[in-house]
Design a protein around this motif. Structure first.
Motif, PDB file in Angstrom:
ATOM      1  N   GLY A 174     -20.296 -24.451  23.441  1.00 45.96           N
ATOM      2  CA  GLY A 174     -20.418 -24.349  21.989  1.00 45.96           C
ATOM      3  C   GLY A 174     -20.875 -22.961  21.582  1.00 45.96           C
ATOM      4  O   GLY A 174     -21.813 -22.410  22.166  1.00 45.96           O
ATOM      5  N   ILE A 175     -20.213 -22.384  20.591  1.00 45.12           N
ATOM      6  CA  ILE A 175     -20.567 -21.058  20.078  1.00 45.12           C
ATOM      7  C   ILE A 175     -20.957 -21.214  18.611  1.00 45.12           C
ATOM      8  O   ILE A 175     -20.181 -21.752  17.814  1.00 45.12           O
ATOM      9  N   ASP A 176     -22.150 -20.755  18.272  1.00 44.79           N
ATOM     10  CA  ASP A 176     -22.628 -20.829  16.888  1.00 44.79           C
ATOM     11  C   ASP A 176     -21.785 -19.882  16.033  1.00 44.79           C
ATOM     12  O   ASP A 176     -21.784 -18.673  16.232  1.00 44.79           O
ATOM     13  N   ILE A 177     -21.038 -20.434  15.102  1.00 46.10           N
ATOM     14  CA  ILE A 177     -20.182 -19.608  14.238  1.00 46.10           C
ATOM     15  C   ILE A 177     -20.659 -19.616  12.794  1.00 46.10           C
ATOM     16  O   ILE A 177     -19.990 -19.063  11.916  1.00 46.10           O
TER      17      ILE A 177
ATOM     18  N   ARG B  89      -7.329 -29.585  27.234  1.00 46.65           N
ATOM     19  CA  ARG B  89      -8.248 -28.618  26.622  1.00 46.65           C
ATOM     20  C   ARG B  89      -8.266 -28.862  25.116  1.00 46.65           C
ATOM     21  O   ARG B  89      -7.275 -29.265  24.546  1.00 46.65           O
ATOM     22  N   MET B  90      -9.399 -28.531  24.503  1.00 48.31           N
ATOM     23  CA  MET B  90      -9.484 -28.738  23.072  1.00 48.31           C
ATOM     24  C   MET B  90     -10.439 -27.727  22.461  1.00 48.31           C
ATOM     25  O   MET B  90     -11.456 -27.381  23.059  1.00 48.31           O
ATOM     26  N   LEU B  91     -10.086 -27.267  21.293  1.00 49.61           N
ATOM     27  CA  LEU B  91     -10.920 -26.369  20.520  1.00 49.61           C
ATOM     28  C   LEU B  91     -11.160 -27.041  19.180  1.00 49.61           C
ATOM     29  O   LEU B  91     -10.221 -27.481  18.524  1.00 49.61           O
ATOM     30  N   SER B  92     -12.424 -27.141  18.787  1.00 48.00           N
ATOM     31  CA  SER B  92     -12.721 -27.778  17.510  1.00 48.00           C
ATOM     32  C   SER B  92     -13.991 -27.176  16.916  1.00 48.00           C
ATOM     33  O   SER B  92     -14.739 -26.478  17.590  1.00 48.00           O
ATOM     34  N   GLU B  93     -14.194 -27.427  15.648  1.00 49.20           N
ATOM     35  CA  GLU B  93     -15.425 -27.036  14.972  1.00 49.20           C
ATOM     36  C   GLU B  93     -16.197 -28.298  14.677  1.00 49.20           C
ATOM     37  O   GLU B  93     -15.628 -29.315  14.296  1.00 49.20           O
ATOM     38  N   MET B  94     -17.505 -28.209  14.846  1.00 52.39           N
ATOM     39  CA  MET B  94     -18.336 -29.366  14.528  1.00 52.39           C
ATOM     40  C   MET B  94     -19.724 -28.901  14.156  1.00 52.39           C
ATOM     41  O   MET B  94     -20.115 -27.775  14.461  1.00 52.39           O
ATOM     42  N   THR B  95     -20.423 -29.769  13.484  1.00 56.04           N
ATOM     43  CA  THR B  95     -21.807 -29.488  13.124  1.00 56.04           C
ATOM     44  C   THR B  95     -22.699 -30.289  14.052  1.00 56.04           C
ATOM     45  O   THR B  95     -22.492 -31.488  14.245  1.00 56.04           O
ATOM     46  N   VAL B  96     -23.671 -29.603  14.637  1.00 57.20           N
ATOM     47  CA  VAL B  96     -24.626 -30.260  15.532  1.00 57.20           C
ATOM     48  C   VAL B  96     -26.024 -30.006  14.999  1.00 57.20           C
ATOM     49  O   VAL B  96     -26.264 -29.069  14.240  1.00 57.20           O
TER      50      VAL B  96
ATOM     51  N   HIS C 103     -29.058 -27.616  11.125  1.00 58.09           N
ATOM     52  CA  HIS C 103     -27.664 -27.968  11.349  1.00 58.09           C
ATOM     53  C   HIS C 103     -26.915 -26.680  11.660  1.00 58.09           C
ATOM     54  O   HIS C 103     -26.984 -25.713  10.911  1.00 58.09           O
ATOM     55  N   LEU C 104     -26.199 -26.676  12.779  1.00 56.69           N
ATOM     56  CA  LEU C 104     -25.449 -25.509  13.206  1.00 56.69           C
ATOM     57  C   LEU C 104     -23.965 -25.819  13.226  1.00 56.69           C
ATOM     58  O   LEU C 104     -23.542 -26.855  13.725  1.00 56.69           O
ATOM     59  N   LEU C 105     -23.185 -24.890  12.688  1.00 53.54           N
ATOM     60  CA  LEU C 105     -21.731 -24.999  12.778  1.00 53.54           C
ATOM     61  C   LEU C 105     -21.329 -24.314  14.078  1.00 53.54           C
ATOM     62  O   LEU C 105     -21.621 -23.142  14.292  1.00 53.54           O
ATOM     63  N   ILE C 106     -20.694 -25.064  14.962  1.00 52.81           N
ATOM     64  CA  ILE C 106     -20.294 -24.490  16.240  1.00 52.81           C
ATOM     65  C   ILE C 106     -18.798 -24.625  16.457  1.00 52.81           C
ATOM     66  O   ILE C 106     -18.158 -25.525  15.924  1.00 52.81           O
ATOM     67  N   GLU C 107     -18.290 -23.712  17.242  1.00 49.97           N
ATOM     68  CA  GLU C 107     -16.921 -23.772  17.712  1.00 49.97           C
ATOM     69  C   GLU C 107     -17.039 -24.319  19.130  1.00 49.97           C
ATOM     70  O   GLU C 107     -17.715 -23.725  19.967  1.00 49.97           O
ATOM     71  N   CYS C 108     -16.422 -25.447  19.381  1.00 47.02           N
ATOM     72  CA  CYS C 108     -16.585 -26.128  20.661  1.00 47.02           C
ATOM     73  C   CYS C 108     -15.313 -25.998  21.490  1.00 47.02           C
ATOM     74  O   CYS C 108     -14.242 -26.416  21.076  1.00 47.02           O
ATOM     75  N   HIS C 109     -15.455 -25.379  22.658  1.00 48.07           N
ATOM     76  CA  HIS C 109     -14.357 -25.237  23.617  1.00 48.07           C
ATOM     77  C   HIS C 109     -14.594 -26.277  24.708  1.00 48.07           C
ATOM     78  O   HIS C 109     -15.585 -26.211  25.422  1.00 48.07           O
TER      79      HIS C 109
END
Length: 194
Positions: A51-54, A13-20, A27-33
Motif C-alpha cells: 500500500g502506498i499513501d497517495i 494482479r490487481m491495482l486499486s485505491e482504498m481508504t484504510v 483515514h488514509l487513501l492508499i494505492e494498493c498493489h
C-alpha cells in the motif's frame, strides 16, 4: 470485493485505491498493489499487498489544478522562463496583451517588446532579479507584435535555489491607462506643493 476477485484467481494482479484506518485513527487513501503467489498445485499460497499513501499526492494534484485554473483565467499576463531563459509558459492574457501565440513568444525576448530603451531597461531588470535577488516592478512602455506601443505595469521576479542560482523567472503584466500612468506623477507634484 477486490480481495474476492483476486483470491478467486480471476485476476493474478490487481491495482486499486482504498481508504484504510491507520493505527492513530487517521483515514488514509492508499494505492494498493496486490498479487497472488500460487503454490505448486496452483492454489493461493500467499497474497502480497503493498500500500502506498497517495492522499498527499492527491491533495497536491488538486492544489496544482486549482493554481493552474487561476493562472489560466487570470487577467494578468503571466510568463515563465527557465534558468536558461527559454520560455516555458504564457497564459491566455499574455497572448492577448502582446498579440502572439506561445510559439511566436518562444522566439522573442522581452527586449523585443521594449522600444528604443529596451536593452538598457532589460539589463536593469535582469540585474535586479538575477544578481540582487529582488523584484523589479514598474510601468514600462511596451509594444505588441504589431508594433503598437502602450503602457504596461510589470513585475519581474525569479525563484532562486539555496546557492542563489535562478531556477526560473516569471513576469506579471497588464496594460494601464494614461490616467493610471499620470496618477503617480500628479501625486508626487501634490506632495511637493504641500
Amino acid at each position: 470485493e477486490h480481495m474476492k476477485t483476486l483470491m478467486s484467481k480471476r485476476e493474478p494482479r490487481m491495482l486499486s485505491e482504498m481508504t484504510v484506518v491507520a493505527k492513530d485513527g487517521r483515514h488514509l487513501l492508499i494505492e494498493c498493489h496486490c498479487c497472488i503467489m500460487p503454490d505448486a498445485q496452483g492454489q493461493v499460497e500467499y497474497l502480497l499487498a503493498v500500500g502506498i499513501d497517495i492522499g498527499e499526492r492527491r491533495q497536491t494534484l488538486q492544489q496544482l489544478q486549482m493554481f493552474k485554473t487561476i493562472v489560466e483565467n487570470s487577467n494578468e499576463a503571466i510568463a515563465i522562463r527557465s534558468a536558461d531563459k527559454s520560455l516555458i509558459y504564457i497564459n491566455l492574457a499574455h497572448q492577448k496583451l502582446f498579440k502572439h501565440t506561445f510559439e511566436q513568444a518562444r522566439l522573442s525576448h522581452y527586449r523585443d517588446y521594449l522600444p528604443d530603451t529596451g536593452p538598457k531597461v532589460n539589463q536593469e531588470i535582469r540585474h535586479c532579479i538575477e544578481k540582487q535577488g529582488k523584484t523589479w516592478e514598474g510601468i514600462l512602455t511596451m509594444r505588441d507584435t504589431h508594433s503598437r506601443q502602450f503602457p504596461v505595469w510589470a513585475r519581474f521576479d525569479a525563484v532562486h535555489d539555496e546557492q542563489g542560482h535562478v531556477l526560473f523567472a516569471f513576469s506579471l503584466m497588464h496594460a494601464v491607462t494614461d490616467q493610471q500612468v499620470m496618477e503617480p506623477a500628479l501625486r508626487h507634484e501634490r506632495e511637493e506643493y504641500e
